[in-house]
Design an enzyme around this catalytic site. Sequence first.
Site, PDB file in Angstrom:
ATOM      1  N   LEU A 227      -0.184  -2.892   1.226  1.00  0.00           N
ATOM      2  CA  LEU A 227       0.433  -1.691   0.657  1.00  0.00           C
ATOM      3  C   LEU A 227      -0.667  -0.807   0.096  1.00  0.00           C
ATOM      4  CD1 LEU A 227       3.258  -3.524  -1.347  1.00  0.00           C
ATOM      5  CD2 LEU A 227       3.595  -2.146   0.711  1.00  0.00           C
ATOM      6  N   HIS A 228      -0.710   0.440   0.509  1.00  0.00           N
ATOM      7  CA  HIS A 228      -1.686   1.353  -0.100  1.00  0.00           C
ATOM      8  C   HIS A 228      -1.241   2.802  -0.106  1.00  0.00           C
ATOM      9  CE1 HIS A 228      -2.742   2.087   4.071  1.00  0.00           C
ATOM     10  NE2 HIS A 228      -3.417   3.153   3.691  1.00  0.00           N
TER      11      HIS A 228
END
Length: 365
Positions: free
Chosen positions: A208-209
């Site tokens: 996740l970014h």
Amino acid sequence: MLIDVIAGARPNFMKIAPILHAMQARKDAGGPLRWRLVHTGQHYDPRMSGEFFEQLGIPAPDVNLGVGSGSQAEQTGAIMLGYEKLLLEHPSACCVVVGDVTSTMACAITAQKLHVPVAHVEGGIRSGDWTMPEEINRLATDAVSNWFFTTSEHANANLRRAGVGDERIFFVGNTMIDTLLANMARLRAPDFVGLLGLQAGAYFVTTLHRPANVDRADGFARLLQAIGAGARGLPVVFPVHPRTAKTLRALPGFPANIHLVDPQPYLEFNWLVKHAKCVITDSGGITEETTVMGVPCMTLRDNTERPETISIGTNELIGTDPAKLGPALDRLFDGEWKKGGIPQLWDGRAGERIVAQLERLLAGY
Ligand code: UD1
């Protein structure tokens, strides 16, 4: 005939490798093209950059613009200044950009303003989501590109709708998949596999970014709770991107079955994906890799620029609401996830096709 090949951020590196390898092979066979590898320095940590060069056999950059971190505008401006100076002092005949990162857009605009023709590898893909910087980068890059090397019929159709003539569109396949197929036999387990008790088909991988998922601590915490609980006791390996690490430090805690690890090198990361039960991600590129490896993939976004990973592959859009994960995971655990197929021309030969076209195009330029 000197060509610039631009790379700036992690998802660029696996896309340039097959192009550079194909150019080397053509040079060895007496071909006319020579190249200069320009690293903008957008990603600079060894874990985000250097290790990819080593593992994928990418030669050291000929030029590093060393721009480093900054806001979107700071990075864009710094890359433009550095690349313009390079082109003025040492001109090149063509600028090849890949993907959709800030470096892609900044170099494409700079080159075209100096009348250097631009070729965009992975041109034409669209999410329609203008809140993501990548979508702005795609629109801006495609607006100033001369030639488009595309990964799908969706991309071709998007370009035609924007008024691009067929003579500028080259459907070549997917260089990211070239790299995956070339390295499939070299994938290797990270050293923490035993420590975390990871068994094939019995763990999750999450990455996740995206700002929408990780920049706000409360939303990010809810997402992690949903992932941890939804994995039903199975371990979740979470290689943490630097921007995600910043928010993580502000969280009071997260489920015990989520194991944070450093960003993984290419061979280790794709080993983890290949043997996972499922990948939960907000990345675009990873949905292509899971499609080719036949691994179920849940995308925590409301849209995708890679619809073939859903219509043909193993990917599904879940959205950013953590409540949506539960029903999708129920289907996964019930064995009801789709098997998927491989999109057209994702066959490991895109790099060769690109170089053959570039030779032809530049001969007549
Ligand atoms: C960039 C790309 C995104 C891609 C992602 C993959 C754009 C607009 N976005 O987003 O498409 O999916 O890379 O990694 O180009 N940082 C480090 N070390 C590094 C690089 C970055 O600590 O080597 C930190 C930066 O200081 C910053 C944060 O990570 O705080 C974000 O980096 P940045 O390159 O601005 O964008 P990404 O979110 O990585």
